[in-house]
Design an enzyme around this catalytic site. Structure first.
Site, PDB file in Angstrom:
ATOM      1  CE  LYS A 111      27.243 -29.709 -20.713  1.00 51.32           C
ATOM      2  NZ  LYS A 111      26.340 -30.572 -20.094  1.00 51.32           N
ATOM      3  CE  LYS A 194      17.850 -28.603 -24.529  1.00 56.50           C
ATOM      4  NZ  LYS A 194      18.749 -28.216 -23.654  1.00 56.50           N
ATOM      5  CE  LYS A 197      19.903 -24.462 -17.104  1.00 62.30           C
ATOM      6  NZ  LYS A 197      19.293 -25.292 -16.195  1.00 62.30           N
TER       7      LYS A 197
HETATM    8  P1  ADP Z   1      19.432 -26.807 -19.913  1.00 62.13           P
HETATM    9  O1  ADP Z   1      19.447 -27.541 -21.173  1.00 62.13           O
HETATM   10  O2  ADP Z   1      19.048 -25.518 -19.989  1.00 62.13           O
HETATM   11  O3  ADP Z   1      20.734 -26.830 -19.272  1.00 62.13           O
HETATM   12  P2  ADP Z   1      18.649 -28.824 -17.953  1.00 62.13           P
HETATM   13  O4  ADP Z   1      19.542 -29.887 -18.724  1.00 62.13           O
HETATM   14  O5  ADP Z   1      18.949 -28.484 -16.400  1.00 62.13           O
HETATM   15  O6  ADP Z   1      18.568 -27.656 -18.891  1.00 62.13           O
HETATM   16  O7  ADP Z   1      17.362 -29.546 -18.206  1.00 62.13           O
HETATM   17  C1  ADP Z   1      16.610 -29.947 -17.080  1.00 62.13           C
HETATM   18  C2  ADP Z   1      15.271 -30.719 -17.480  1.00 62.13           C
HETATM   19  O8  ADP Z   1      14.632 -29.914 -18.512  1.00 62.13           O
HETATM   20  C3  ADP Z   1      15.887 -31.871 -18.282  1.00 62.13           C
HETATM   21  O9  ADP Z   1      14.687 -32.748 -18.215  1.00 62.13           O
HETATM   22  C4  ADP Z   1      15.469 -31.469 -19.873  1.00 62.13           C
HETATM   23  O10 ADP Z   1      15.411 -32.703 -20.714  1.00 62.13           O
HETATM   24  C5  ADP Z   1      14.429 -30.637 -19.744  1.00 62.13           C
HETATM   25  N1  ADP Z   1      14.647 -29.511 -20.888  1.00 62.13           N
HETATM   26  C6  ADP Z   1      15.402 -28.453 -20.904  1.00 62.13           C
HETATM   27  N2  ADP Z   1      15.389 -27.876 -21.855  1.00 62.13           N
HETATM   28  C7  ADP Z   1      14.330 -28.237 -22.663  1.00 62.13           C
HETATM   29  C8  ADP Z   1      13.693 -28.104 -23.972  1.00 62.13           C
HETATM   30  N3  ADP Z   1      14.006 -26.892 -24.762  1.00 62.13           N
HETATM   31  N4  ADP Z   1      12.673 -28.678 -24.257  1.00 62.13           N
HETATM   32  C9  ADP Z   1      12.583 -29.676 -23.521  1.00 62.13           C
HETATM   33  N5  ADP Z   1      12.642 -30.051 -22.380  1.00 62.13           N
HETATM   34  C10 ADP Z   1      13.770 -29.310 -21.768  1.00 62.13           C
END
Ligand code: ADP
Ligand code: TRP
Length: 329
Positions: A111, A194, A197
């Site tokens: 970050k 991965k 967002k």
């Molecule tokens: P992003 O990575 O899109 O910002 P978040 O950090 O808000 O998503 O993630 C919310 C939940 O979704 C967490 O438990 C995270 O581990 C899971 N998660 C997000 N992206 C993935 C992914 N590509 N594969 C598996 N789990 C994911």
């Protein structure tokens, strides 16, 4: 009954990574555990969202949780900022969280690299707030995707440290939970590791059929295998991982055989994959639209959730204050 806690930041719509990495586990766990599923709006402040978006974003995730099948009769669903006890626990945990270890976490370093003009203290102490969310309900299991493993290690460390420091066993060590023996990682279809967002490569539960099709058909591929049974390069493996997640075993095996005998046509695979994703997202999308339009219901569910969550949090905080040495209030 054992307690489960998990949260998602309201920084956009839910995508397939969120669903298969986290929400799918919530659906199973709500039947077997004492579950608290929340919307981590305080965590989302690290990137300074606009005041006008705060309530709307939380309602969006709430509608999506419900549309996925999280049931407020079974699980406590709440908005993080409605339950202020977590801030007090966050403060106590911060007193035993060391600058060096917080600076070393990969999520902080990532970050800090991505937003060099906004390396704020909230970003640094993100893991202590997350630990407070979990420990506040004395959770033993936390359904999260693989990317949260380091934050989970920190949560365990903070729990142990508090227990040792005060000679108590108030906090159980929370374990990450995943439905399969390996934590799920939903790949991006743009060749990146991965779906996320900030990676800008998401298929959202809210995407309409046409948008899903376009996104899937654009998935990165290569020129195709030339020797039978060859190992799949990462972009192709990503497509197969996707098939494994959303399609039937027969579909997976069919394309796998085609890959192995070098007769695969990626266009066919993508068409099938798009159809399978749409079949999965369409009904959820319809339910999201229904729930989103009923803000009264959403606010009522959030209010009940906040009350239940506060009750559990207040109990823990009472014990914590006593352990630290404060008088009762
Ligand atoms: P992003 O990575 O899109 O910002 P978040 O950090 O808000 O998503 O993630 C919310 C939940 O979704 C967490 O438990 C995270 O581990 C899971 N998660 C997000 N992206 C993935 C992914 N590509 N594969 C598996 N789990 C994911
Ligand atoms: N850090 C999680 C994410 O980025 C969100 C989160 C905040 C969380 N507090 C939590 C997840 C407590 C599980 C438990 O996705």
């Amino acid at each position: 009954m054992e307690t489960v806690v998990s949260g998602i930041r309201p920084t956009g719509n839910l995508h397939l990574g969120n669903y298969f990495g986290a929400v799918k586990s919530f659906l199973q766990m709500q039947n077997e555990y004492n579950c608290y599923f929340f919307i981590a709006d305080w965590h989302s402040l690290t990137t300074h969202p606009k005041p006008a978006d705060i309530v709307k974003s939380a309602r969006t995730i709430l509608a999506e949780y419900l549309a996925c099948g999280i049931d407020p009769e079974k699980a406590t669903i709440y908005i993080q900022s409605d339950v202020k006890e977590v801030l007090e626990l966050y403060l106590y945990l911060n007193m035993n969280a060391y600058l060096g270890e917080l600076e070393r976490t990969t999520s902080f370093k990532d970050k800090a690299r991505k937003q060099p003009d906004n390396v704020n203290a909230g970003l640094l102490t993100y893991p202590t707030l997350m630990a407070a969310d979990i420990l506040m309900h004395k959770a033993v299991k936390v359904p999260v995707g693989k990317d949260q493993e380091q934050n989970m290690e920190m949560a365990r460390k903070f729990a142990r440290r508090f227990n040792t420091m005060y000679g108590t066993e108030i906090f159980p060590e929370p374990a990450s939970f995943s439905l399969s023996d390996k934590a799920v990682k939903v790949p991006g279809l743009d060749g990146s590791g991965k779906m996320g967002k900030s990676e800008g490569n998401c298929i959202y539960l809210m995407d309409d059929a046409e948008t899903v099709r376009k996104k899937v058909m654009k998935a990165v591929t290569d020129a195709g295998p030339t020797t039978p049974n060859s190992e799949k390069p990462e972009v192709i493996q990503n497509l197969f991982t996707f098939l494994d997640i959303v399609s039937t075993k027969d579909t997976y095996d069919y394309f796998n055989e085609k890959y192995n005998d070098c007769s695969i046509r990626y266009g066919d695979l993508k068409k099938q994959l798009a159809a399978d994703v749409v079949a999965f997202t369409e009904p959820i999308r319809e339910r999201i639209l229904e729930f989103s339009s009923d803000t009264q219901l959403l606010d009522k569910i959030a209010k009940t959730g906040a009350e239940k969550s506060s009750e559990s949090a207040a109990k823990t905080l009472k014990e914590v204050r006593q352990i630290i040495g404060f008088r009762e209030i």
